[in-house]
Scaffold this motif. Structure first.
Motif, PDB file in Angstrom:
ATOM      1  N   PHE A  23       0.831  -1.209   0.000  1.00 21.26           N
ATOM      2  CA  PHE A  23       0.000   0.000   0.000  1.00 21.26           C
ATOM      3  C   PHE A  23       0.865   1.258   0.000  1.00 21.26           C
ATOM      4  N   GLY A  24       2.090   1.133   0.514  1.00 21.98           N
ATOM      5  CA  GLY A  24       3.010   2.253   0.391  1.00 21.98           C
ATOM      6  C   GLY A  24       3.316   2.551  -1.072  1.00 21.98           C
ATOM      7  N   LEU A  25       3.561   1.494  -1.845  1.00 23.28           N
ATOM      8  CA  LEU A  25       3.829   1.682  -3.275  1.00 23.28           C
ATOM      9  C   LEU A  25       2.585   2.155  -4.008  1.00 23.28           C
ATOM     10  N   VAL A  26       1.413   1.642  -3.589  1.00 22.77           N
ATOM     11  CA  VAL A  26       0.151   2.064  -4.217  1.00 22.77           C
ATOM     12  C   VAL A  26      -0.100   3.553  -3.997  1.00 22.77           C
ATOM     13  N   THR A  27       0.230   4.040  -2.797  1.00 19.33           N
ATOM     14  CA  THR A  27      -0.024   5.453  -2.464  1.00 19.33           C
ATOM     15  C   THR A  27       1.191   6.343  -2.714  1.00 19.33           C
ATOM     16  N   TYR A  28       2.228   5.784  -3.320  1.00 22.26           N
ATOM     17  CA  TYR A  28       3.464   6.558  -3.513  1.00 22.26           C
ATOM     18  C   TYR A  28       3.213   7.859  -4.271  1.00 22.26           C
ATOM     19  N   LYS A  30       0.736   9.774  -4.208  1.00 23.80           N
ATOM     20  CA  LYS A  30       0.168  10.786  -3.311  1.00 23.80           C
ATOM     21  C   LYS A  30       1.243  11.464  -2.467  1.00 23.80           C
ATOM     22  N   TYR A  31       2.288  10.709  -2.128  1.00 23.20           N
ATOM     23  CA  TYR A  31       3.294  11.217  -1.196  1.00 23.20           C
ATOM     24  C   TYR A  31       4.647  11.519  -1.854  1.00 23.20           C
ATOM     25  N   LYS A  32       4.729  11.421  -3.173  1.00 25.28           N
ATOM     26  CA  LYS A  32       6.039  11.478  -3.825  1.00 25.28           C
ATOM     27  C   LYS A  32       6.757  12.809  -3.660  1.00 25.28           C
ATOM     28  N   THR A  33       6.034  13.878  -3.326  1.00 27.71           N
ATOM     29  CA  THR A  33       6.680  15.177  -3.108  1.00 27.71           C
ATOM     30  C   THR A  33       6.858  15.481  -1.620  1.00 27.71           C
ATOM     31  N   THR A  34       6.597  14.510  -0.770  1.00 23.03           N
ATOM     32  CA  THR A  34       6.713  14.704   0.677  1.00 23.03           C
ATOM     33  C   THR A  34       7.776  13.764   1.247  1.00 23.03           C
ATOM     34  N   ASN A  35       8.097  13.970   2.500  1.00 23.87           N
ATOM     35  CA  ASN A  35       9.082  13.116   3.148  1.00 23.87           C
ATOM     36  C   ASN A  35       8.565  11.704   3.395  1.00 23.87           C
ATOM     37  N   VAL A  36       7.256  11.519   3.309  1.00 22.30           N
ATOM     38  CA  VAL A  36       6.679  10.186   3.526  1.00 22.30           C
ATOM     39  C   VAL A  36       7.212   9.192   2.501  1.00 22.30           C
ATOM     40  N   ARG A  37       7.643   9.676   1.351  1.00 21.53           N
ATOM     41  CA  ARG A  37       8.178   8.761   0.335  1.00 21.53           C
ATOM     42  C   ARG A  37       9.375   7.980   0.881  1.00 21.53           C
ATOM     43  N   TYR A  38      10.158   8.607   1.761  1.00 24.15           N
ATOM     44  CA  TYR A  38      11.291   7.897   2.359  1.00 24.15           C
ATOM     45  C   TYR A  38      10.800   6.764   3.257  1.00 24.15           C
ATOM     46  N   PHE A  39       9.688   6.995   3.949  1.00 26.85           N
ATOM     47  CA  PHE A  39       9.142   5.955   4.816  1.00 26.85           C
ATOM     48  C   PHE A  39       8.599   4.792   3.986  1.00 26.85           C
ATOM     49  N   VAL A  44       9.460  -1.002   2.214  1.00 30.20           N
ATOM     50  CA  VAL A  44       9.921  -1.980   1.218  1.00 30.20           C
ATOM     51  C   VAL A  44      11.211  -2.632   1.702  1.00 30.20           C
ATOM     52  N   TYR A  45      12.079  -1.833   2.284  1.00 28.92           N
ATOM     53  CA  TYR A  45      13.340  -2.336   2.842  1.00 28.92           C
ATOM     54  C   TYR A  45      13.073  -3.351   3.951  1.00 28.92           C
ATOM     55  N   ILE A  46      12.124  -3.041   4.854  1.00 28.54           N
ATOM     56  CA  ILE A  46      11.799  -3.959   5.944  1.00 28.54           C
ATOM     57  C   ILE A  46      11.281  -5.281   5.392  1.00 28.54           C
ATOM     58  N   PHE A  47      10.377  -5.198   4.411  1.00 25.98           N
ATOM     59  CA  PHE A  47       9.829  -6.418   3.822  1.00 25.98           C
ATOM     60  C   PHE A  47      10.935  -7.262   3.191  1.00 25.98           C
ATOM     61  N   SER A  48      11.892  -6.603   2.564  1.00 23.81           N
ATOM     62  CA  SER A  48      12.991  -7.318   1.907  1.00 23.81           C
ATOM     63  C   SER A  48      13.866  -8.041   2.922  1.00 23.81           C
ATOM     64  N   PHE A  49      14.238  -7.349   4.018  1.00 22.94           N
ATOM     65  CA  PHE A  49      15.125  -8.022   4.969  1.00 22.94           C
ATOM     66  C   PHE A  49      14.371  -9.060   5.796  1.00 22.94           C
ATOM     67  N   TYR A  99      14.998  10.059   9.044  1.00 26.81           N
ATOM     68  CA  TYR A  99      13.624  10.464   8.728  1.00 26.81           C
ATOM     69  C   TYR A  99      13.151  11.584   9.652  1.00 26.81           C
ATOM     70  N   TYR A 100      13.408  11.431  10.944  1.00 29.94           N
ATOM     71  CA  TYR A 100      12.978  12.476  11.876  1.00 29.94           C
ATOM     72  C   TYR A 100      13.790  13.756  11.700  1.00 29.94           C
ATOM     73  N   HIS A 101      15.014  13.602  11.274  1.00 33.01           N
ATOM     74  CA  HIS A 101      15.795  14.802  10.956  1.00 33.01           C
ATOM     75  C   HIS A 101      15.164  15.550   9.783  1.00 33.01           C
ATOM     76  N   LYS A 102      14.502  14.813   8.900  1.00 33.03           N
ATOM     77  CA  LYS A 102      13.820  15.410   7.754  1.00 33.03           C
ATOM     78  C   LYS A 102      12.524  16.103   8.164  1.00 33.03           C
ATOM     79  N   ILE A 103      11.724  15.443   9.004  1.00 36.58           N
ATOM     80  CA  ILE A 103      10.381  15.971   9.274  1.00 36.58           C
ATOM     81  C   ILE A 103      10.355  16.993  10.412  1.00 36.58           C
ATOM     82  N   ILE A 104      11.360  16.963  11.282  1.00 32.15           N
ATOM     83  CA  ILE A 104      11.438  17.961  12.348  1.00 32.15           C
ATOM     84  C   ILE A 104      12.036  19.244  11.775  1.00 32.15           C
ATOM     85  N   LYS A 105      11.426  20.371  12.079  1.00 28.64           N
ATOM     86  CA  LYS A 105      11.845  21.647  11.486  1.00 28.64           C
ATOM     87  C   LYS A 105      12.607  22.558  12.441  1.00 28.64           C
TER      88      LYS A 105
END
Length: 238
Positions: A23-28, A30-39, A44-49, A99-105
């Motif tokens: 669902f992350g890839l399905v909604t990508y 929607k989020y491709k211009t936001t930091n959520v794309r990194y999440f 995907v990385y978690i699923f792979s490992f 990720y938190y370094h990205k989203i925290i301002k």
């Protein structure tokens, strides 16, 4: 139902992990211009490992791979503790710091997140230098606790920033809020189990069942929350 879950817990929680990545890839878009794309990349990385971490069971269940099983027998890679110590306890903690370094301002908060990650990595390297065998034989409690501290710090700083700004008005549609809450609960619930890892043996079936139940329900909760958040939340400007 309980017995079914316990007998198939690896398959069940990997299904939930796979669903969140899917669902992350399905909604990508929607989020491709936001930091959520990194999440999403992170899911995907978690699923792979997680697929990689299943190699002991795959080798055991497939006679055609018996030569690989025999090759690994007696080596440090016979068991999969190294996969979780490396890809979850170490690399995932570093990614979440990124990720938190990205989203925290707020700049002072960003600096704290950055230096906490650097100290965590340095401490992990020093510890493993003197306790290298532990990396392959069990979940490294020291790194697990350090990871918990770093992630708790990141999440607390994120929540404080929300309370100090206008984001408090729209937090209920924020992916980062739901992801942070799910991560916080997961780490608080699962970390204490690591202290009792020394009791993990086939002789203690009660502990094995309890440990499996804690992890399966914690994983189901966390990855279900990620999936819900991806579908429910609205994109936030970076």
């Amino acid at each position: 139902m309980k017995d079914f879950i316990l007998n198939n817990y690896s398959l069940i929680y990997r299904i939930f992990i796979g669903a969140s990545a899917f669902f992350g890839l399905v909604t990508y878009k929607k989020y491709k211009t936001t930091n959520v794309r990194y999440f999403i990349f992170f899911l995907v990385y978690i699923f792979s490992f997680e697929l990689l971490a299943g190699y002991p069971s795959a080798l055991h269940d497939n006679p055609s791979l018996s030569h690989i099983k025999a090759f690994l027998k007696g080596t440090k890679f016979e068991r999969n503790f190294w996969v979780y110590n490396l890809f979850w306890n170490l690399l995932s903690t570093l990614f979440l710091s990124f990720y938190y370094h990205k989203i925290i301002k707020i700049k002072p908060y960003k600096a704290v997140v950055k230096w906490a990650a650097i100290i965590f990595l340095a401490a992990a390297i020093v510890y493993l230098t003197f306790n290298f065998d532990e990396f392959f034989n069990r979940s490294v409690v020291f790194i697990k606790i350090m990871a918990l501290i770093v992630i708790l710090l990141n999440i607390v700083l994120y929540f404080i920033e929300i309370l100090r700004g206008d984001k408090i008005l729209t937090f209920y549609r924020s992916f980062n809020f739901y992801a942070s809450a799910a991560l916080l609960i997961w780490w608080l619930v699962t970390t204490p189990v690591v202290f009792y890892q020394i009791y993990y043996s086939t002789a203690d079936l009660n502990f094995i069942k309890l440990r499996a139940q804690i992890f399966i329900f914690a994983n189901i909760f966390m990855y279900s929350t990620f999936t819900f958040a991806l579908l429910w939340s609205k994109p936030e400007n970076n």
